[in-house]
Write a protein that holds these residues in place. Structure first.
Motif, mmCIF file in Angstrom:
data_model
loop_
_atom_site.group_PDB
_atom_site.id
_atom_site.type_symbol
_atom_site.label_atom_id
_atom_site.label_comp_id
_atom_site.label_asym_id
_atom_site.label_seq_id
_atom_site.Cartn_x
_atom_site.Cartn_y
_atom_site.Cartn_z
ATOM 1 N N LEU A 184 -79.115 32.576 29.785
ATOM 2 C CA LEU A 184 -78.793 31.484 30.696
ATOM 3 C C LEU A 184 -77.918 31.956 31.850
ATOM 4 N N LYS A 185 -78.118 31.354 33.015
ATOM 5 C CA LYS A 185 -77.227 31.548 34.148
ATOM 6 C C LYS A 185 -76.097 30.516 34.041
ATOM 7 N N THR A 186 -74.960 30.825 34.657
ATOM 8 C CA THR A 186 -73.880 29.835 34.675
ATOM 9 C C THR A 186 -74.303 28.603 35.480
ATOM 10 N N SER A 187 -75.269 28.760 36.360
ATOM 11 C CA SER A 187 -75.751 27.640 37.171
ATOM 12 C C SER A 187 -76.497 26.598 36.347
ATOM 13 N N CYS A 188 -76.739 26.866 35.070
ATOM 14 C CA CYS A 188 -77.482 25.925 34.232
ATOM 15 C C CYS A 188 -76.725 24.619 34.011
ATOM 16 N N VAL A 189 -75.421 24.584 34.365
ATOM 17 C CA VAL A 189 -74.642 23.346 34.184
ATOM 18 C C VAL A 189 -73.961 22.900 35.476
ATOM 19 N N TYR A 190 -74.351 23.470 36.599
ATOM 20 C CA TYR A 190 -73.659 23.184 37.854
ATOM 21 C C TYR A 190 -73.711 21.718 38.263
ATOM 22 N N ASN A 191 -74.797 21.009 37.960
ATOM 23 C CA ASN A 191 -74.907 19.620 38.409
ATOM 24 C C ASN A 191 -74.469 18.619 37.338
ATOM 25 N N GLY A 192 -73.818 19.106 36.293
ATOM 26 C CA GLY A 192 -73.333 18.214 35.244
ATOM 27 C C GLY A 192 -74.363 17.904 34.182
ATOM 28 N N GLU A 193 -75.549 18.478 34.317
ATOM 29 C CA GLU A 193 -76.604 18.348 33.308
ATOM 30 C C GLU A 193 -77.089 19.748 32.950
ATOM 31 N N PHE A 194 -77.531 19.931 31.717
ATOM 32 C CA PHE A 194 -78.035 21.241 31.312
ATOM 33 C C PHE A 194 -79.451 21.441 31.837
ATOM 34 N N ASP A 195 -79.667 22.554 32.531
ATOM 35 C CA ASP A 195 -80.980 22.888 33.090
ATOM 36 C C ASP A 195 -81.449 24.206 32.474
ATOM 37 N N ALA A 196 -82.362 24.105 31.502
ATOM 38 C CA ALA A 196 -82.846 25.297 30.801
ATOM 39 C C ALA A 196 -83.599 26.239 31.720
ATOM 40 N N GLY A 197 -84.099 25.722 32.849
ATOM 41 C CA GLY A 197 -84.833 26.573 33.793
ATOM 42 C C GLY A 197 -83.948 27.571 34.508
ATOM 43 N N GLN A 198 -82.644 27.371 34.452
ATOM 44 C CA GLN A 198 -81.709 28.306 35.078
ATOM 45 C C GLN A 198 -81.416 29.445 34.102
ATOM 46 N N ASN A 199 -82.347 30.388 34.046
ATOM 47 C CA ASN A 199 -82.191 31.524 33.141
ATOM 48 C C ASN A 199 -82.807 32.772 33.761
ATOM 49 N N LYS A 200 -82.536 33.904 33.176
ATOM 50 C CA LYS A 200 -83.100 35.185 33.615
ATOM 51 C C LYS A 200 -83.750 35.870 32.416
ATOM 52 N N ALA A 201 -84.940 36.415 32.621
ATOM 53 C CA ALA A 201 -85.645 37.095 31.537
ATOM 54 C C ALA A 201 -84.903 38.376 31.149
ATOM 55 N N ILE A 202 -84.658 38.545 29.877
ATOM 56 C CA ILE A 202 -83.973 39.748 29.382
ATOM 57 C C ILE A 202 -84.972 40.898 29.332
ATOM 58 N N SER A 221 -75.899 20.901 21.462
ATOM 59 C CA SER A 221 -74.626 21.575 21.743
ATOM 60 C C SER A 221 -74.229 21.305 23.191
ATOM 61 N N LEU A 222 -72.947 21.462 23.464
ATOM 62 C CA LEU A 222 -72.419 21.287 24.820
ATOM 63 C C LEU A 222 -72.210 22.666 25.430
ATOM 64 N N ILE A 223 -72.892 22.940 26.546
ATOM 65 C CA ILE A 223 -72.745 24.227 27.230
ATOM 66 C C ILE A 223 -71.668 24.077 28.303
ATOM 67 N N VAL A 224 -70.668 24.944 28.247
ATOM 68 C CA VAL A 224 -69.507 24.842 29.140
ATOM 69 C C VAL A 224 -69.319 26.155 29.895
ATOM 70 N N SER A 225 -69.113 26.054 31.201
ATOM 71 C CA SER A 225 -68.833 27.236 32.021
ATOM 72 C C SER A 225 -67.348 27.557 31.915
ATOM 73 N N ARG A 226 -67.030 28.631 31.221
ATOM 74 C CA ARG A 226 -65.615 28.941 30.970
ATOM 75 C C ARG A 226 -65.016 29.846 32.028
ATOM 76 N N PHE A 241 -80.686 32.477 25.218
ATOM 77 C CA PHE A 241 -79.411 32.921 24.668
ATOM 78 C C PHE A 241 -78.297 32.722 25.692
ATOM 79 N N LEU A 242 -77.068 32.701 25.214
ATOM 80 C CA LEU A 242 -75.916 32.514 26.101
ATOM 81 C C LEU A 242 -75.359 33.855 26.567
ATOM 82 N N PRO A 243 -74.849 33.889 27.808
ATOM 83 C CA PRO A 243 -74.108 35.064 28.278
ATOM 84 C C PRO A 243 -72.644 34.917 27.865
ATOM 85 N N ASP A 244 -71.803 35.836 28.330
ATOM 86 C CA ASP A 244 -70.397 35.778 27.928
ATOM 87 C C ASP A 244 -69.594 34.747 28.727
#
Length: 457
Positions: free
Chosen positions: A278-296, A312-317, A338-341
């Motif tokens: 997932l990119k951190t941009s997946c939660v930028y608009n206050g909703e989870f967007d699964a399309g904001q990801n990068k292929a590993i 689950s709640l995805i949070v940009s830390r 999968f989640l990044p760090d």
């Protein structure tokens, strides 16, 4: 409204231009350019120049397609002797070095404030025997943008350059000066009307967003029963809450907080059975967007950790001040992500995840994030787990949480549809604006009789 066409046309000799009015002249723009100037790169502070201060323009001064002189930086005193190319009225400002989407962006200088200068990444183009406003409107067409794209092919995907020779070689069709002026005057009048309609829709969107925000904030802090007995929460910024609600800390309802690791990935989203991070941009608009990801990349599959979990709640830390703490709820299962760090995945055992998510959309949550992140970098901030767990949280019973979340699902869906309708209206107006400009500056419509010549004699 339909517009008349010219009586006679001729083949322009240029495939993309097609036919033009018989009396129009097809030529390279170099024949009407009298001068192209650019300034010097100087050290400046990132604040707009005030009265009697010297400012240097930012490249962002033309990003919107309208020249904005307020987009400047104050030149530091020891650099003032190095500035060159003062801003002049009746010129065209062009971004000659920028990203692919912004290279060639242009704006018309109708009024030139004193003490504003150009940097080296902007051109100031002057014309002879030509209406500068007509050329400006031509730079707003898809034809001009296609020219830019064609000559910049092969340069960096992140930063491109436009040379003077390339710019001077662009071909356009020119009517007489008087006709250029009338076309520009017509387009100024018509685009102003369209821009006002766009502004009204944008204001509507902001009002809808504010109303949406107010409905969410009220529901998650006051409940849905207007007759419910209230009590003082003991928190000044929270005020009263329903009497039977508990004021607690997030840590008392959190089951687990986990995050992934940084892995090598491509710049494109997952396709098919690929694994993605997932990119951190997946939660930028206050909703989870699964399309904001990068292929590993395949060799990194074994290193990917923390698979995405439903509800689950995805949070940009870790993010900029406006985005640190941004959160979104996972409403659909995606086993290949999968989640990044830099993202947390938070799960709960005594709370409805949707209720908690709606709470993260309130100013009460944002104010706590802002408070604990104060003092870190102004460009990148961190939210610690202990800080997040210590946030104050108003907690109704689980069944009431579910009822409130379901209510907000319905109400926010209504607001979202109204916002989407307004956004669609804006896109249609923008398309209309672009089409009108293109038709007028390429002679597909005849607007001469719609505008009087108001030039001073």
């Amino acid at each position: 409204m339909s517009f008349p066409r010219y009586e006679k046309y001729k083949d322009s000799g240029v495939a993309w231009l097609g036919e033009v009015p018989e009396h129009w002249e097809v030529r390279s723009i170099k024949f009407v350019i009298s001068k192209i100037d650019s300034g010097t790169s100087v050290n400046a502070i990132d604040e707009s120049a005030q009265d009697h201060e010297i400012g240097v323009l930012k490249t962002s001064c033309v990003y919107s397609g309208i020249f904005n002189p307020a987009e400047n930086k104050t030149v530091i005193e020891q650099e003032i002797g190095r500035i060159t190319c003062p801003l002049k009225a009746d010129t065209l400002i062009v971004s000659r070095m920028n990203t692919p989407d912004l290279i060639g962006a242009a704006g018309l200088v109708t009024d030139a404030p004193m003490n504003i200068y150009l940097p080296d990444r902007l051109w100031q183009v002057s014309f002879s025997d030509t209406c500068t406003a007509f050329i400006y409107f031509w730079t707003q067409t898809l034809v001009y943008k296609a020219y830019i794209k064609s000559v910049c092919v092969g340069t960096s995907s992140s930063m491109q350059n436009l040379s003077q020779d390339q710019f001077r070689s662009f071909i356009l069709a020119l009517p007489t000066f008087d006709e250029q002026f009338r076309i520009a005057e017509f387009l100024q009048n018509e685009t102003t009307k369209i821009d006002e309609l766009i502004a009204e829709q944008q204001q509507l969107i902001e009002l809808l967003k504010e109303k949406r925000q107010a409905v969410i904030s009220h529901a998650v802090t006051k409940g849905l029963n207007p007759d419910a007995p209230m009590k003082d929460s003991g928190i000044k910024w929270l005020g009263e809450v329903p009497e039977h609600w508990e004021i607690t800390l997030l840590k008392h309802i959190i089951a687990n907080i986990e995050s992934g690791i940084s892995v090598n990935s491509t710049d494109t989203p997952v396709n098919g059975d690929e694994y993605g991070v997932l990119k951190t941009s997946c939660v930028y608009n206050g909703e989870f967007d699964a399309g904001q990801n990068k292929a590993i990349v395949a060799s990194e599959y074994d290193r990917a950790s923390c698979p995405l979990r439903l509800n689950s709640l995805i949070v940009s830390r870790m993010n900029t001040p406006d985005l640190v703490g941004a959160a979104g709820l996972v409403r659909q299962e995606r086993s290949n992500l999968f989640l990044p760090d830099r993202l947390w995945q938070v799960t709960f055992y005594t709370a409805n995840p949707a209720f908690v998510h709606y709470w993260t959309l309130t100013t009460y949550y944002r104010s706590q994030v802002k408070m604990v992140c104060t003092g870190t970098s102004s460009s990148m901030q961190n939210l610690g787990q202990d800080q997040f767990r210590s946030f104050i949280f108003p907690l109704p019973l689980v069944q009431e949480q579910s009822t409130i979340a379901a209510f907000l699902d319905r109400e926010t869906a209504k607001f979202d549809e109204l916002i989407a309708e307004a956004q669609r209206a804006i896109e249609l107006l923008k398309e209309r604006r672009t089409a009108l400009i293109s038709a007028a500056v390429t002679g597909k419509i005849d607007v001469r009789g719609l505008v009087a010549d108001k030039r001073a004699v």
